[in-house]
Design a protein around this motif. Structure first.
Motif, PDB file in Angstrom:
ATOM      1  N   THR A 176       9.612   7.187  -6.801  1.00  0.00           N
ATOM      2  CA  THR A 176       9.888   6.055  -6.495  1.00  0.00           C
ATOM      3  C   THR A 176       9.378   5.542  -5.472  1.00  0.00           C
ATOM      4  OG1 THR A 176      12.313   6.382  -7.683  1.00  0.00           O
ATOM      5  CG2 THR A 176      11.948   4.339  -6.272  1.00  0.00           C
ATOM      6  N   GLY A 177       9.163   6.140  -4.396  1.00  0.00           N
ATOM      7  CA  GLY A 177       8.518   5.924  -3.043  1.00  0.00           C
ATOM      8  C   GLY A 177       7.090   5.890  -3.200  1.00  0.00           C
ATOM      9  N   LEU A 178       6.520   6.742  -4.497  1.00  0.00           N
ATOM     10  CA  LEU A 178       5.059   6.409  -4.501  1.00  0.00           C
ATOM     11  C   LEU A 178       4.940   5.219  -5.313  1.00  0.00           C
ATOM     12  CD1 LEU A 178       2.290   7.760  -4.754  1.00  0.00           C
ATOM     13  CD2 LEU A 178       3.005   8.827  -7.010  1.00  0.00           C
ATOM     14  N   SER A 179       5.698   4.934  -6.119  1.00  0.00           N
ATOM     15  CA  SER A 179       5.529   3.802  -7.080  1.00  0.00           C
ATOM     16  C   SER A 179       5.553   2.405  -5.995  1.00  0.00           C
ATOM     17  CB  SER A 179       6.622   3.555  -8.231  1.00  0.00           C
ATOM     18  OG  SER A 179       6.452   4.520  -9.135  1.00  0.00           O
ATOM     19  N   ALA A 180       6.450   2.487  -5.069  1.00  0.00           N
ATOM     20  CA  ALA A 180       6.525   1.347  -4.092  1.00  0.00           C
ATOM     21  C   ALA A 180       5.360   1.190  -3.477  1.00  0.00           C
ATOM     22  CB  ALA A 180       7.847   1.608  -3.500  1.00  0.00           C
ATOM     23  N   GLY A 181       4.981   2.504  -2.878  1.00  0.00           N
ATOM     24  CA  GLY A 181       3.669   2.341  -2.099  1.00  0.00           C
ATOM     25  C   GLY A 181       2.531   1.790  -2.808  1.00  0.00           C
ATOM     26  N   LEU A 182       2.316   2.118  -4.190  1.00  0.00           N
ATOM     27  CA  LEU A 182       1.206   1.851  -5.025  1.00  0.00           C
ATOM     28  C   LEU A 182       1.440   0.211  -5.099  1.00  0.00           C
ATOM     29  CD1 LEU A 182       0.959   4.612  -7.564  1.00  0.00           C
ATOM     30  CD2 LEU A 182      -0.709   3.889  -5.921  1.00  0.00           C
ATOM     31  N   TRP A 183       2.551  -0.350  -5.316  1.00  0.00           N
ATOM     32  CA  TRP A 183       2.685  -1.652  -5.578  1.00  0.00           C
ATOM     33  C   TRP A 183       2.497  -2.525  -4.249  1.00  0.00           C
ATOM     34  CZ3 TRP A 183       1.765  -4.243  -9.665  1.00  0.00           C
ATOM     35  CH2 TRP A 183       2.117  -3.694 -10.927  1.00  0.00           C
ATOM     36  N   VAL A 194       1.181   3.069 -12.334  1.00  0.00           N
ATOM     37  CA  VAL A 194       2.478   2.877 -12.163  1.00  0.00           C
ATOM     38  C   VAL A 194       3.283   2.827 -13.323  1.00  0.00           C
ATOM     39  CG1 VAL A 194       4.116   1.091 -11.345  1.00  0.00           C
ATOM     40  CG2 VAL A 194       2.321   1.577  -9.767  1.00  0.00           C
ATOM     41  N   LEU A 195       2.539   2.190 -14.326  1.00  0.00           N
ATOM     42  CA  LEU A 195       3.298   2.218 -15.795  1.00  0.00           C
ATOM     43  C   LEU A 195       3.442   3.632 -16.018  1.00  0.00           C
ATOM     44  CD1 LEU A 195       1.229  -0.517 -17.303  1.00  0.00           C
ATOM     45  CD2 LEU A 195       3.736  -0.476 -16.932  1.00  0.00           C
ATOM     46  N   GLY A 196       2.191   4.337 -15.745  1.00  0.00           N
ATOM     47  CA  GLY A 196       2.563   5.994 -16.191  1.00  0.00           C
ATOM     48  C   GLY A 196       3.677   6.570 -15.401  1.00  0.00           C
ATOM     49  N   LEU A 197       4.070   6.412 -14.220  1.00  0.00           N
ATOM     50  CA  LEU A 197       5.021   6.752 -13.525  1.00  0.00           C
ATOM     51  C   LEU A 197       6.334   6.365 -13.906  1.00  0.00           C
ATOM     52  CD1 LEU A 197       3.596   6.421  -9.796  1.00  0.00           C
ATOM     53  CD2 LEU A 197       4.278   8.702 -11.040  1.00  0.00           C
ATOM     54  N   ILE A 198       6.397   5.084 -14.108  1.00  0.00           N
ATOM     55  CA  ILE A 198       7.714   4.599 -14.988  1.00  0.00           C
ATOM     56  C   ILE A 198       7.881   5.195 -16.224  1.00  0.00           C
ATOM     57  CG2 ILE A 198       8.630   2.475 -15.978  1.00  0.00           C
ATOM     58  CD1 ILE A 198       7.115   0.761 -13.849  1.00  0.00           C
ATOM     59  N   THR A 199       6.999   5.457 -17.100  1.00  0.00           N
ATOM     60  CA  THR A 199       7.182   6.051 -18.305  1.00  0.00           C
ATOM     61  C   THR A 199       7.645   7.507 -18.040  1.00  0.00           C
ATOM     62  OG1 THR A 199       5.518   4.810 -19.496  1.00  0.00           O
ATOM     63  CG2 THR A 199       6.048   6.913 -20.463  1.00  0.00           C
TER      64      THR A 199
END
Length: 93
Positions: free
Chosen positions: A10-17, A80-85
């Motif tokens: 989740t932190g990685l996704s937020a950082g990427l966004w 990010v789509l991959g992380l969400i999946t």
């Protein structure tokens, strides 16, 4: 997320966004207007038959930067789509 506590993904996704938002902000506020202005100047110079090599080089540099940033945003979006999946398959979404 909320019930299970924060996860590194989740932190990685937020950082990427945040990186995507910063790149988009830079492109919209500085890079694109400057590139458009230079392109217009180049078109005017082409009409008069004399194009400044320095102006042409600056525009090409900005165009390359724009291409790199757009590619970066695309790749990050796919990541990010991959992380969400991944998170949904793990039961974390």
């Amino acid at each position: 997320g909320v019930l299970l506590g924060p996860r590194p993904v989740t932190g990685l996704s937020a950082g990427l966004w945040l990186l995507v938002l910063a790149a988009e902000w830079y492109c919209r506020s500085s890079l694109t207007p400057r590139s458009n202005r230079l392109r217009d100047e180049l078109k005017q110079q082409e009409e008069h038959g004399a194009v400044s090599p320095a102006l042409q080089a600056e525009w090409e540099m900005l165009h390359r930067r724009s291409l790199w940033l757009n590619s970066l945003v695309l790749v990050i979006g796919l990541c990010v789509l991959g992380l969400i999946t991944f998170m949904s398959l793990q039961g974390g979404v």
